[in-house]
Design a protein around this motif. Structure first.
Motif, PDB file in Angstrom:
ATOM      1  N   VAL A 151       0.856  -1.206   0.000  1.00 31.45           N
ATOM      2  CA  VAL A 151       0.000   0.000   0.000  1.00 31.45           C
ATOM      3  C   VAL A 151       0.882   1.244   0.000  1.00 31.45           C
ATOM      4  O   VAL A 151       0.435   2.322   0.381  1.00 31.45           O
ATOM      5  CB  VAL A 151      -0.947   0.065   1.233  1.00 31.45           C
ATOM      6  N   GLN A 154      -0.284   4.698  -1.350  1.00 30.10           N
ATOM      7  CA  GLN A 154      -1.232   5.474  -0.529  1.00 30.10           C
ATOM      8  C   GLN A 154      -0.476   6.179   0.607  1.00 30.10           C
ATOM      9  O   GLN A 154      -0.755   7.330   0.949  1.00 30.10           O
ATOM     10  CB  GLN A 154      -2.330   4.572   0.060  1.00 30.10           C
ATOM     11  N   LEU A 171      -6.737   3.972   5.357  1.00 31.04           N
ATOM     12  CA  LEU A 171      -5.783   2.885   5.616  1.00 31.04           C
ATOM     13  C   LEU A 171      -6.165   2.127   6.888  1.00 31.04           C
ATOM     14  O   LEU A 171      -6.019   0.911   6.970  1.00 31.04           O
ATOM     15  CB  LEU A 171      -4.357   3.453   5.714  1.00 31.04           C
TER      16      LEU A 171
END
Ligand SMILES: CC(=O)N[C@@H]([C@@H](O)[C@H](O)[C@H](O)CO)[C@@H](O)CC(=O)C(=O)O
Length: 251
Positions: free
Chosen positions: A167, A170, A193
């Protein structure tokens, strides 16, 4: 920690080789249950020209206080005195809850190569108090991905975490929003998240799940985890991946 010392050496060698010209920094983790193994790995890291070493505390026979932990770290660092040295604080795994601010007192006299901490604990007060002991050439890196923004607000110099493997884009957006002072945007990304990791945790997030997610997102074949870590059930990986794609339709 599930690998043998010989396997860890091979892995570190490959990372140092492959990272050449591509990565700024390779830190090799050399923590073990045995001080001798850690010293062996530290010396090896120096020989293969790693950029730094990091060490978690042994977790079977645990240091009882900051003095004991500092003495252990000093003994590991002495095997590679010219390599920048980081303490890797991860109390949820090691069960070692020595406050980092206590550990830092006078540490540069004991370990001249000391350069900072990877702080993977949730005690933000302890993290914050470390800054009053900071030296200009140290870094405090935060390691609780679901709380990264809090670490940044307190002054973290960077972040190291498992979910950044898949991730990362992000988190990079969060970092750049924070750097621009766009706190509402940074908070929105952090909440997303947390939503994503919240489901992953509900479904039994562990190293096996994490590894499977890396496979799903990167498309690379990374092989199964080693027992006692169990492989992630495909349905669990599919649910988490679905959640990921619905929260983050694009990078
Ligand atoms: C306790 C733990 O495993 N913490 C992770 C986090 O990245 C963690 O997986 C994440 O914040 C989700 O809880 C890292 O700090 C540790 C880590 O990256 C590692 O050693 O692989």
């Amino acid at each position: 920690m599930s690998l043998t010392v010989a396997e860890r050496k091979l892995l570190a060698e490959e990372w140092c080789k492959k990272a050449k010209g591509k990565m700024d920094h390779v830190a090799v983790h050399v923590g073990c249950m045995s001080l001798k193994d850690s010293q062996d790995l530290a010396l090896h890291a120096a020989q293969i020209k790693a950029d730094s070493i990091a060490v978690i505390s042994p977790s079977f026979f645990k240091p009882k206080n900051a003095h004991a932990l500092r003495s252990y770290l000093k003994a590991v660092a002495s095997a590679a005195p010219n390599l920048p040295f980081y303490y890797y604080h991860i109390p949820s795994i090691t069960g070692v809850n020595v406050l980092v601010r206590d550990l830092l007192v006078g540490i540069e006299e004991e370990i001249p190569s000391f350069r900072g901490v990877k702080f993977s604990g949730i005690d933000l007060m302890d993290f914050g108090l470390c800054f009053s002991l900071m030296k200009p050439n140290w870094s405090l890196l935060y390691g609780v991905d679901e709380q990264m923004l809090s670490g940044l607000v307190l002054g973290a110099d960077g972040a190291v975490g498992s979910t950044y493997n898949y991730v990362g884009c992000q988190f990079n957006k969060l970092l750049s929003a924070f750097e621009k002072g766009e706190l509402v945007e940074a908070r929105t990304i952090q909440f997303k998240l947390q939503d994503f990791l919240g489901l992953a945790m509900k479904l039994g997030f562990d190293v096996g799940v994490n590894k499977q997610l890396m496979v799903e997102v990167s498309g690379l074949s990374l092989g199964p985890p080693r027992f006692p870590v169990m492989p992630c059930h495909p349905d669990v990986a599919a649910s988490i991946k679905h959640k990921y794609e619905s929260i983050f339709p694009q990078c």
